[in-house]
Design an enzyme around this catalytic site. Structure first.
Site, PDB file in Angstrom:
ATOM      1  N   HIS A  19     -16.169 -45.815   6.749  1.00 24.52           N
ATOM      2  CA  HIS A  19     -16.405 -46.483   5.456  1.00 24.52           C
ATOM      3  C   HIS A  19     -17.759 -47.156   5.366  1.00 24.52           C
ATOM      4  O   HIS A  19     -18.442 -47.364   6.358  1.00 24.52           O
ATOM      5  CB  HIS A  19     -15.268 -47.471   5.136  1.00 24.52           C
ATOM      6  CG  HIS A  19     -15.280 -48.717   5.974  1.00 24.52           C
ATOM      7  ND1 HIS A  19     -14.657 -48.812   7.187  1.00 24.52           N
ATOM      8  CD2 HIS A  19     -15.838 -49.940   5.760  1.00 24.52           C
ATOM      9  CE1 HIS A  19     -14.819 -50.018   7.690  1.00 24.52           C
ATOM     10  NE2 HIS A  19     -15.549 -50.725   6.846  1.00 24.52           N
ATOM     11  N   HIS A  74     -19.732 -57.595   0.205  1.00 24.13           N
ATOM     12  CA  HIS A  74     -18.606 -57.795   1.125  1.00 24.13           C
ATOM     13  C   HIS A  74     -18.683 -59.165   1.783  1.00 24.13           C
ATOM     14  O   HIS A  74     -17.649 -59.761   2.108  1.00 24.13           O
ATOM     15  CB  HIS A  74     -18.627 -56.691   2.183  1.00 24.13           C
ATOM     16  CG  HIS A  74     -17.586 -56.782   3.241  1.00 24.13           C
ATOM     17  ND1 HIS A  74     -16.271 -57.109   2.978  1.00 24.13           N
ATOM     18  CD2 HIS A  74     -17.649 -56.558   4.587  1.00 24.13           C
ATOM     19  CE1 HIS A  74     -15.584 -57.077   4.116  1.00 24.13           C
ATOM     20  NE2 HIS A  74     -16.394 -56.764   5.100  1.00 24.13           N
ATOM     21  N   HIS A 104     -22.614 -58.515   9.717  1.00 21.94           N
ATOM     22  CA  HIS A 104     -22.168 -58.789   8.348  1.00 21.94           C
ATOM     23  C   HIS A 104     -23.011 -59.909   7.733  1.00 21.94           C
ATOM     24  O   HIS A 104     -23.483 -59.796   6.597  1.00 21.94           O
ATOM     25  CB  HIS A 104     -20.689 -59.178   8.345  1.00 21.94           C
ATOM     26  CG  HIS A 104     -19.765 -58.028   8.606  1.00 21.94           C
ATOM     27  ND1 HIS A 104     -19.496 -57.536   9.862  1.00 21.94           N
ATOM     28  CD2 HIS A 104     -19.048 -57.249   7.753  1.00 21.94           C
ATOM     29  CE1 HIS A 104     -18.653 -56.524   9.775  1.00 21.94           C
ATOM     30  NE2 HIS A 104     -18.367 -56.312   8.505  1.00 21.94           N
TER      31      HIS A 104
HETATM   32  C1  23J Z   1     -13.446 -58.554   6.997  1.00 21.62           C
HETATM   33  C2  23J Z   1     -13.642 -59.606   7.843  1.00 21.62           C
HETATM   34  C3  23J Z   1     -14.292 -59.420   9.033  1.00 21.62           C
HETATM   35  C4  23J Z   1     -14.742 -58.155   9.368  1.00 21.62           C
HETATM   36  C5  23J Z   1     -14.552 -57.064   8.516  1.00 21.62           C
HETATM   37  C6  23J Z   1     -13.886 -57.284   7.334  1.00 21.62           C
HETATM   38  C7  23J Z   1     -15.050 -55.710   8.881  1.00 21.62           C
HETATM   39  O1  23J Z   1     -15.289 -55.384  10.007  1.00 21.62           O
HETATM   40  C8  23J Z   1     -15.384 -54.699   7.836  1.00 21.62           C
HETATM   41  O2  23J Z   1     -14.810 -53.607   7.826  1.00 21.62           O
HETATM   42  O3  23J Z   1     -16.266 -54.966   7.041  1.00 21.62           O
HETATM   43  S1  23J Z   1     -15.576 -57.932  10.895  1.00 21.62           S
HETATM   44 MN    MN Z   2     -16.202 -52.792   6.468  1.00 22.17          MN
END
Ligand code: 23J
Ligand code: MN
Length: 262
Positions: free
Chosen positions: A73, A79, A208
């Site tokens: 993905h 995000h 992130h």
């Molecule tokens: C939400 C919170 C933490 C993480 C993630 C999602 C993911 O790895 C992602 O798929 O974006 S680390």
């Molecule tokens: Mn992700």
């Protein structure tokens, strides 16, 4: 001949090959688990609408459901809290120009064999650049680890009492790639772009936090990175055009010239 005529010929003659970097979406594809106080993502599910039967005699089709961050993905800048205000940072607003871009592939397979928590360092990147040249602005950096061979086994998420154990970028690497190299994004083979233990870093989830904070993208759960040369391939990575989507499952394709040194 125009460039696109040359490309059409190369594709027809298979001197340019299309490589699929995508895992198959099915119910057993593992999804990331967050600490229990947080809401969890849904796994992939198929619900058959009809299959040439009384529900639809001449047609087969399904409803499917899953989280945006399921299987192979795309992570969009919105995000993460650091990227939430980019007007061009959601799946429907990201420029399509950025969805076709060259890739630099850094192979850390040997180091990951010795250490499941291996963190790609700036020194690793500089060593790669001495061999292959400076990472061009607007390219993907892909971390090859061999991790995709663990897909569909418990060793893919590799969860122990203290959380997941999987490789990823060291704490200072995402800022370096975003600010010093102006990459389009960072891609990896494990379930997420950050290492399994990145929640416990002094600065948690650096990929992130800093890539999305710089309006850069992520790709995760990639496979077949061993079929890409260190430089010279082109990735095609369009996420689904979900209104204000934070990401989406993505059919990630690579164009690779045959005969390049792998
Ligand atoms: C939400 C919170 C933490 C993480 C993630 C999602 C993911 O790895 C992602 O798929 O974006 S680390
Ligand atoms: Mn992700």
């Amino acid at each position: 001949m125009t460039i696109l005529q040359q490309l059409a010929n190369a594709l027809a003659q298979r001197t340019v090959e299309v490589v699929d970097l995508t895992h198959t979406l099915e119910s057993r594809i593992p999804v990331i688990g967050l600490p229990p106080q947080y809401r969890q993502t849904a796994p992939f599910a198929l619900d058959e609408i009809s299959n040439f039967d009384e529900r639809g005699p001449s047609w087969y089709w399904n409803n499917f459901s899953c989280g945006e961050h399921t299987g192979t993905h795309f992570d969009a800048p919105v995000h993460w809290i650091t990227g939430k205000d980019y007007p061009d940072g959601a799946t429907d607003t990201i420029s399509v120009q950025k969805m076709i871009a060259p890739a630099c592939v850094i192979d850390t397979t040997d180091r990951v064999k010795e250490n499941e928590d291996y963190l790609l360092t700036i020194a690793d990147i500089e060593e790669w650049e001495e061999k292959h040249g400076r990472i061009p602005a607007g390219s993907w950096v892909l971390m090859r680890t061999g991790w995709s061979s663990r897909q569909y086994t418990d060793a893919f998420l590799n969860v122990r009492e203290d959380g997941g154990h999987s490789p990823g970028p060291a704490m200072d690497v995402p800022t370096f790639l975003a600010k010093e190299r102006d990459v389009v994004g960072f891609g990896t083979e494990p379930v997420g772009t950050d290492a399994g233990q990145a929640y416990a870093f002094a600065k948690p989830f650096p990929c992130h936090q800093n890539m999305h904070g710089s309006n850069k993208f992520g790709l995760s759960s990639l496979t077949n990175l061993d079929l890409l040369p260190p430089t010279g391939s082109i990735l095609i990575t369009p996420p689904l055009k979900i209104k204000r989507g934070s990401g989406s499952p993505c059919r990630v394709l690579a164009l690779v010239e045959r005969g390049l040194q792998l």
